[in-house]
Design an enzyme around this catalytic site. Structure first.
Site, PDB file in Angstrom:
ATOM      1  N   CYS A  23       0.869  -1.177   0.000  1.00  0.00           N
ATOM      2  CA  CYS A  23       0.000   0.000   0.000  1.00  0.00           C
ATOM      3  C   CYS A  23       0.905   1.226   0.000  1.00  0.00           C
ATOM      4  CB  CYS A  23      -0.916  -0.005   1.223  1.00  0.00           C
ATOM      5  SG  CYS A  23      -1.846   1.533   1.400  1.00  0.00           S
TER       6      CYS A  23
ATOM      7  N   ASP B  19      -0.246  -5.841   0.311  1.00  0.00           N
ATOM      8  CA  ASP B  19      -1.495  -6.135  -0.381  1.00  0.00           C
ATOM      9  C   ASP B  19      -1.278  -7.419  -1.180  1.00  0.00           C
ATOM     10  OD1 ASP B  19      -3.061  -3.899   0.386  1.00  0.00           O
ATOM     11  OD2 ASP B  19      -2.022  -2.649  -1.083  1.00  0.00           O
TER      12      ASP B  19
ATOM     13  N   VAL C  49       6.200 -13.985 -24.022  1.00  0.00           N
ATOM     14  CA  VAL C  49       7.012 -13.584 -22.873  1.00  0.00           C
ATOM     15  C   VAL C  49       7.679 -14.824 -22.284  1.00  0.00           C
ATOM     16  CG1 VAL C  49       5.187 -13.725 -21.117  1.00  0.00           C
ATOM     17  CG2 VAL C  49       7.075 -12.132 -20.801  1.00  0.00           C
ATOM     18  N   GLU C  50       8.915 -14.685 -21.901  1.00  0.00           N
ATOM     19  CA  GLU C  50       9.638 -15.782 -21.244  1.00  0.00           C
ATOM     20  C   GLU C  50       9.183 -15.801 -19.790  1.00  0.00           C
ATOM     21  OE1 GLU C  50      11.834 -17.924 -18.944  1.00  0.00           O
ATOM     22  OE2 GLU C  50      12.447 -15.810 -18.823  1.00  0.00           O
ATOM     23  N   SER C  51       8.751 -16.968 -19.318  1.00  0.00           N
ATOM     24  CA  SER C  51       8.057 -17.044 -18.029  1.00  0.00           C
ATOM     25  C   SER C  51       8.933 -16.705 -16.824  1.00  0.00           C
ATOM     26  CB  SER C  51       7.412 -18.417 -17.845  1.00  0.00           C
ATOM     27  OG  SER C  51       8.380 -19.437 -17.818  1.00  0.00           O
TER      28      SER C  51
ATOM     29  N   HIS D  65      -3.898  -0.731  -6.018  1.00  0.00           N
ATOM     30  CA  HIS D  65      -4.277  -1.928  -6.783  1.00  0.00           C
ATOM     31  C   HIS D  65      -4.450  -1.611  -8.274  1.00  0.00           C
ATOM     32  CE1 HIS D  65      -4.864  -3.463  -2.855  1.00  0.00           C
ATOM     33  NE2 HIS D  65      -6.177  -3.408  -2.772  1.00  0.00           N
ATOM     34  N   GLU D  66      -5.138  -0.513  -8.533  1.00  0.00           N
ATOM     35  CA  GLU D  66      -5.428  -0.138  -9.917  1.00  0.00           C
ATOM     36  C   GLU D  66      -4.135   0.109 -10.693  1.00  0.00           C
ATOM     37  OE1 GLU D  66      -8.799   1.109  -7.203  1.00  0.00           O
ATOM     38  OE2 GLU D  66      -6.615   1.273  -7.127  1.00  0.00           O
TER      39      GLU D  66
END
Length: 159
Positions: free
Chosen positions: A57, A64, A79-81, A98-99
């Protein structure tokens, strides 16, 4: 006489896969690496699920937690994991709402991959008694795409 497995195929430009990689301290420091799409021209969905995503936060510094589901339709690159895991883990000490976390992850993937389509569901665990879910997508899914439900139940508390 035993058969030997062929040597792993090396993909130019990958610096993290198959070797020790330092955890980036911030999302800006993280490097998202890509590989060529092994099925270019085929309409298919790639899904990554991160059920233990953590950030901070920005106001209180308290942790969070979220369950992230990232779906995308690749074009030329995937994307390479391992690099994605390191990128997502770099939010652990990053303060953002969060957004901002959810949409920033999506936008970084879009900038890196140039996918045909991408969506992310950020299912955040309650803070102050209220869960916050954040969703982002780049537009309508391509026609003919099999798009399964993200499979994350709405928060029900003691329901």
């Amino acid at each position: 006489m035993s058969k030997r497995s062929p040597a792993p195929k090396q993909i130019p430009g990958l610096t993290q896969l198959g070797q020790a990689a330092r955890q980036p301290a911030t999302p800006d420091e993280a490097v998202l690496e890509t590989a060529p799409n092994p099925q270019p021209g085929v309409l298919y969905l790639i899904r990554f699920t991160q059920p233990e995503f953590t950030s901070l936060c920005p106001m209180t510094g308290q942790p969070d937690f979220a369950h992230l589901v990232i779906d995308y339709v690749p074009t030329k690159k995937i994307v390479e994991s391992k690099s994605l895991k390191l990128f997502l883990n770099s939010f652990r000490n990053h303060g953002a709402f969060h957004e901002d976390c959810t949409v920033s992850i999506a936008r970084r993937l879009v900038d890196t991959l140039k996918p045909r389509w991408l969506r992310i569901g950020g299912y955040w665990y309650p803070r102050g008694g209220m869960p916050i879910d954040v969703f982002y997508q780049t537009g309508k899914p391509p026609a003919g795409l099999w798009l399964p439900d993200q499979g994350v139940a709405s928060y029900r508390g003691r329901g």
